[in-house]
Design an enzyme around this catalytic site. Structure first.
Site, PDB file in Angstrom:
ATOM      1  N   GLU A   1       0.898  -1.270   0.276  1.00 52.72           N
ATOM      2  CA  GLU A   1      -0.006   0.166   0.210  1.00 52.72           C
ATOM      3  C   GLU A   1       0.895   1.569   0.181  1.00 52.72           C
ATOM      4  O   GLU A   1       0.041   2.216  -0.441  1.00 52.72           O
ATOM      5  CB  GLU A   1      -0.874   0.129   1.062  1.00 52.72           C
ATOM      6  CG  GLU A   1      -2.032  -0.698   0.993  1.00 52.72           C
ATOM      7  CD  GLU A   1      -1.542  -2.491   1.278  1.00 52.72           C
ATOM      8  OE1 GLU A   1      -2.532  -3.378   0.978  1.00 52.72           O
ATOM      9  OE2 GLU A   1      -0.339  -2.628   1.880  1.00 52.72           O
TER      10      GLU A   1
ATOM     11  N   HIS B   1     -10.049  -7.319   8.599  1.00 51.71           N
ATOM     12  CA  HIS B   1     -11.215  -6.833   7.010  1.00 51.71           C
ATOM     13  C   HIS B   1     -12.248  -6.217   7.402  1.00 51.71           C
ATOM     14  O   HIS B   1     -13.532  -6.232   6.482  1.00 51.71           O
ATOM     15  CB  HIS B   1     -11.721  -7.956   6.520  1.00 51.71           C
ATOM     16  CG  HIS B   1     -10.164  -9.067   6.127  1.00 51.71           C
ATOM     17  ND1 HIS B   1      -9.572  -9.761   6.901  1.00 51.71           N
ATOM     18  CD2 HIS B   1      -9.560  -8.785   4.421  1.00 51.71           C
ATOM     19  CE1 HIS B   1      -8.563 -10.217   6.064  1.00 51.71           C
ATOM     20  NE2 HIS B   1      -8.497 -10.084   4.943  1.00 51.71           N
TER      21      HIS B   1
END
Length: 334
Positions: free
Chosen positions: A57, A126
């Protein structure tokens, strides 16, 4: 359209209309995204404009910053909001500051999309809601839609904006509206919530809230999934609540909030993220500063717990209609 289809339509329109728009991230190309939001875009626009990238990321966002400074408008997908932390420094120290640091010579017109919040039994890595961390950062904008119509219009506005935008997409709303009780289906709660999404280009302005339900007893401030929960709680009580969908938490539409709270004299804030340091604390301070002499009761917050995301107790962690209804009655009794 549901929200997945609306987001896909937005990126389709943007890619078609502007050759400087690119889409890249984890599994967004050939596979079409883990939630299928980019399905078919690579086939239509080639692997040079819609392409997969490594699970890195910090690298994804750094590349996007360079693309933006060069004149492109990249849309980066971090596969889950929980994964955004390795790119935090790039967002905060580089993207947010580039226009200021360069005296306006460079901008950072990047949009970082990310599935957000819980509700899919995804566990601790998540399911998080990190918007409060970014609300402290000057130079970025943070968007959290609650329905497909807004999702498409807000995403187009985000990509066409010259500042970096974090675009958090509530996963519980991807496949259609629900009534706030787990994932039980419900008819659309506004004309915009279920199917009526124009196929072409349109924009929903950043920084402008929407009054979802007008009322006179109490103002409820919410965004994303919690808009639906607040509406359900209102339907299950006899309290005439006015529900404001913030849509953009940075910049926040304080004018609409102020007008509503001065009318009702009471305020309840609802968000899924943990309580301490959550964006609700900032909202509470803003309302107190601007509406103190109009308040007839203390401001109340209904939020997630101050714990790491509790996978086993996921549905207890979420503010639900019962907890929101209890908060509404507490404010009314104040």
């Amino acid at each position: 359209m549901n929200m997945v289809q609306a987001l896909n339509s937005a990126m389709d329109v943007l890619l078609k209309n502007d050759p400087n728009v690119l889409v890249f991230g984890e599994d967004v190309g050939f596979f079409g995204g883990v939630f299928r939001c980019t399905d078919g875009l690579q086939q239509r626009y080639s692997s040079q404009r819609v392409f997969d990238a490594p699970i890195a990321e910090g690298g994804l966002i750094a590349i996007a910053i360079g693309m933006g400074a060069y004149g492109l408008r990249p849309i980066v997908e971090c596969q889950f909001a929980d994964y955004i932390y390795p790119g935090f420094d790039q967002i905060v120290s580089e993207a947010a500051r580039l226009r200021y640091r360069s005296g306006g010579e460079f901008t950072s017109p990047i949009t970082i999309r990310s599935p957000y919040g819980g509700g899919i039994f995804g566990g601790q890595t998540h399911s998080q809601s990190p918007e409060g961390l970014f609300s402290h950062v000057c130079g970025i904008k943070t968007v959290i839609p609650s329905n497909p119509y807004d999702a498409k219009g807000l995403l187009i506005s985000a990509v066409e904006d010259d500042d970096p935008v974090l675009f958090f997409e509530p996963k519980r709303l991807y496949n259609g509206p629900f009534d706030g009780h787990h994932d039980r289906p419900l008819k659309p709660w506004t004309d915009q919530a279920g199917a009526d999404v124009p196929a072409g280009h349109y924009k929903v302005p950043l920084g402008k809230a929407a009054i979802i339900r007008e009322g006179s007893d109490l103002t409820i401030l919410a965004y994303g999934t919690m808009v639906h929960v607040a509406l359900t709680a209102t339907q299950e009580t006899e309290i005439d609540a006015e529900i404001i969908d913030l849509r953009t938490i940075l910049p926040v539409d304080i004018e609409t909030i102020e007008e509503s709270v001065k009318k009702t004299g009471r305020c309840l804030i609802v968000h899924e993220a943990t309580r301490t340091g959550g964006f609700g604390a900032e909202l509470s301070a803003l309302v107190q500063e601007r509406c103190f002499h109009h308040l007839e009761a203390p401001i109340e917050r209904v939020t997630g717990w101050d714990t790491p995301y509790p996978h086993t107790f996921e549905w207890q962690y979420f503010p639900g209609p019962r907890r929101v209804g209890k908060g509404m009655r507490k404010v009314m009794a104040g």
